[in-house]
Design a protein around this motif. Structure first.
Motif, mmCIF file in Angstrom:
data_model
loop_
_atom_site.group_PDB
_atom_site.id
_atom_site.type_symbol
_atom_site.label_atom_id
_atom_site.label_comp_id
_atom_site.label_asym_id
_atom_site.label_seq_id
_atom_site.Cartn_x
_atom_site.Cartn_y
_atom_site.Cartn_z
ATOM 1 N N PHE A 37 0.843 -1.180 0.000
ATOM 2 C CA PHE A 37 0.000 0.000 0.000
ATOM 3 C C PHE A 37 0.884 1.238 0.000
ATOM 4 N N ARG A 38 0.283 2.364 -0.310
ATOM 5 C CA ARG A 38 1.013 3.627 -0.198
ATOM 6 C C ARG A 38 0.066 4.713 0.271
ATOM 7 N N GLN A 39 0.685 5.719 0.863
ATOM 8 C CA GLN A 39 -0.111 6.815 1.406
ATOM 9 C C GLN A 39 0.686 8.109 1.347
ATOM 10 N N VAL A 40 -0.004 9.155 0.929
ATOM 11 C CA VAL A 40 0.564 10.500 0.968
ATOM 12 C C VAL A 40 -0.231 11.305 1.978
ATOM 13 N N PRO A 41 0.380 12.324 2.556
ATOM 14 C CA PRO A 41 -0.331 13.112 3.571
ATOM 15 C C PRO A 41 -1.639 13.677 3.035
ATOM 16 N N GLY A 42 -2.677 13.531 3.817
ATOM 17 C CA GLY A 42 -3.974 14.076 3.456
ATOM 18 C C GLY A 42 -4.812 13.181 2.572
ATOM 19 N N LYS A 43 -4.275 12.036 2.198
ATOM 20 C CA LYS A 43 -5.015 11.111 1.350
ATOM 21 C C LYS A 43 -5.141 9.752 2.027
ATOM 22 N N GLU A 44 -6.118 8.988 1.579
ATOM 23 C CA GLU A 44 -6.313 7.661 2.116
ATOM 24 C C GLU A 44 -5.223 6.713 1.610
ATOM 25 N N ARG A 45 -4.984 5.707 2.418
ATOM 26 C CA ARG A 45 -4.039 4.687 2.006
ATOM 27 C C ARG A 45 -4.640 3.891 0.855
ATOM 28 N N GLU A 46 -3.854 3.653 -0.181
ATOM 29 C CA GLU A 46 -4.360 2.922 -1.334
ATOM 30 C C GLU A 46 -3.552 1.659 -1.583
ATOM 31 N N GLY A 47 -4.262 0.631 -2.006
ATOM 32 C CA GLY A 47 -3.599 -0.609 -2.375
ATOM 33 C C GLY A 47 -2.880 -0.441 -3.696
ATOM 34 N N VAL A 48 -1.652 -0.894 -3.744
ATOM 35 C CA VAL A 48 -0.834 -0.810 -4.940
ATOM 36 C C VAL A 48 -0.743 -2.168 -5.644
ATOM 37 N N SER A 49 -0.491 -3.188 -4.868
ATOM 38 C CA SER A 49 -0.331 -4.534 -5.417
ATOM 39 C C SER A 49 -0.490 -5.538 -4.287
ATOM 40 N N GLY A 50 -0.823 -6.745 -4.667
ATOM 41 C CA GLY A 50 -0.942 -7.798 -3.665
ATOM 42 C C GLY A 50 -0.762 -9.158 -4.303
ATOM 43 N N ILE A 51 -0.494 -10.135 -3.463
ATOM 44 C CA ILE A 51 -0.292 -11.490 -3.946
ATOM 45 C C ILE A 51 -0.959 -12.474 -2.993
ATOM 46 N N ARG A 52 -1.652 -13.440 -3.575
ATOM 47 C CA ARG A 52 -2.297 -14.460 -2.778
ATOM 48 C C ARG A 52 -1.345 -15.626 -2.607
ATOM 49 N N SER A 53 -1.240 -16.149 -1.415
ATOM 50 C CA SER A 53 -0.179 -17.096 -1.115
ATOM 51 C C SER A 53 -0.362 -18.456 -1.778
ATOM 52 N N ASN A 54 -1.588 -18.955 -1.833
ATOM 53 C CA ASN A 54 -1.749 -20.347 -2.258
ATOM 54 C C ASN A 54 -1.497 -20.551 -3.743
ATOM 55 N N ASP A 55 -1.732 -19.523 -4.547
ATOM 56 C CA ASP A 55 -1.579 -19.717 -5.989
ATOM 57 C C ASP A 55 -0.808 -18.603 -6.686
ATOM 58 N N GLY A 56 -0.357 -17.610 -5.933
ATOM 59 C CA GLY A 56 0.426 -16.546 -6.542
ATOM 60 C C GLY A 56 -0.375 -15.545 -7.344
ATOM 61 N N LEU A 57 -1.709 -15.591 -7.214
ATOM 62 C CA LEU A 57 -2.534 -14.597 -7.900
ATOM 63 C C LEU A 57 -2.123 -13.205 -7.451
ATOM 64 N N THR A 58 -2.003 -12.294 -8.407
ATOM 65 C CA THR A 58 -1.583 -10.935 -8.088
ATOM 66 C C THR A 58 -2.581 -9.909 -8.630
ATOM 67 N N TYR A 59 -2.476 -8.704 -8.102
ATOM 68 C CA TYR A 59 -3.203 -7.589 -8.696
ATOM 69 C C TYR A 59 -2.292 -6.361 -8.651
ATOM 70 N N GLY A 66 2.599 -2.598 -15.458
ATOM 71 C CA GLY A 66 3.701 -2.516 -16.407
ATOM 72 C C GLY A 66 4.950 -1.874 -15.835
ATOM 73 N N ARG A 67 4.856 -1.269 -14.653
ATOM 74 C CA ARG A 67 6.016 -0.620 -14.036
ATOM 75 C C ARG A 67 6.437 -1.296 -12.735
ATOM 76 N N PHE A 68 5.486 -1.792 -11.975
ATOM 77 C CA PHE A 68 5.765 -2.419 -10.680
ATOM 78 C C PHE A 68 5.559 -3.929 -10.799
ATOM 79 N N THR A 69 6.364 -4.667 -10.056
ATOM 80 C CA THR A 69 6.225 -6.122 -10.013
ATOM 81 C C THR A 69 6.350 -6.602 -8.573
ATOM 82 N N ILE A 70 5.368 -7.352 -8.139
ATOM 83 C CA ILE A 70 5.418 -7.950 -6.810
ATOM 84 C C ILE A 70 5.966 -9.368 -6.937
ATOM 85 N N SER A 71 6.787 -9.757 -5.971
ATOM 86 C CA SER A 71 7.334 -11.113 -5.990
ATOM 87 C C SER A 71 7.592 -11.551 -4.558
ATOM 88 N N ARG A 72 7.914 -12.814 -4.404
ATOM 89 C CA ARG A 72 8.129 -13.335 -3.063
ATOM 90 C C ARG A 72 9.277 -14.330 -3.061
#
Length: 127
Positions: A37-59, A66-72
């Protein structure tokens, strides 16, 4: 109790890259999902990326696709967020968090779904 420790933030010029790390106390597969997640002052925290453990599903949110990649690395109990082509609007405090149990619909994106959080790491993109 679960602890998460982020690292890797810093100051970078537009177009540059950073890799954030999130070291988790416990086996990654013990958690339903892990998110960034990320947050800037005065704004709500927003989800950037996530990964599900059992199958590696990402968002990814549209603005980072195209710019960020989540990995484990299960052996290191660590989640990464590789960020490339960084833009000034990516400037924020970045947090990692875990969802302890499922099942859930897909990979949770709402901060309220997450159970434990790290302390955050600052990313500043500026020329």
């Amino acid at each position: 109790q679960v602890s998460l420790v982020e690292s890797g933030g810093g100051l970078v010029q537009p177009g540059g890259s950073l890799r954030l790390s999130c070291a988790v106390s416990g086996y990654l597969n013990d958690f339903y999902a892990i998110g960034w997640f990320r947050q800037v002052p005065g704004k709500e925290r927003e989800g950037v990326s996530g990964i599900r453990s059992n199958d590696g599903l990402t968002y990814y949110i549209d603005s980072v696709k195209g710019r960020f990649t989540i990995s484990r690395d299960n052996a290191k109990n660590t989640i990464y967020l590789q960020m490339t082509s960084l833009k000034p609007e990516d400037t924020a405090v970045y947090y990692c968090a875990v969802v302890v149990s499922g099942p859930r619909r897909g990979v949770p994106r709402n901060p309220d779904d997450y159970d434990y959080w790290g302390q955050g790491t600052q990313v500043t993109v500026t020329s």
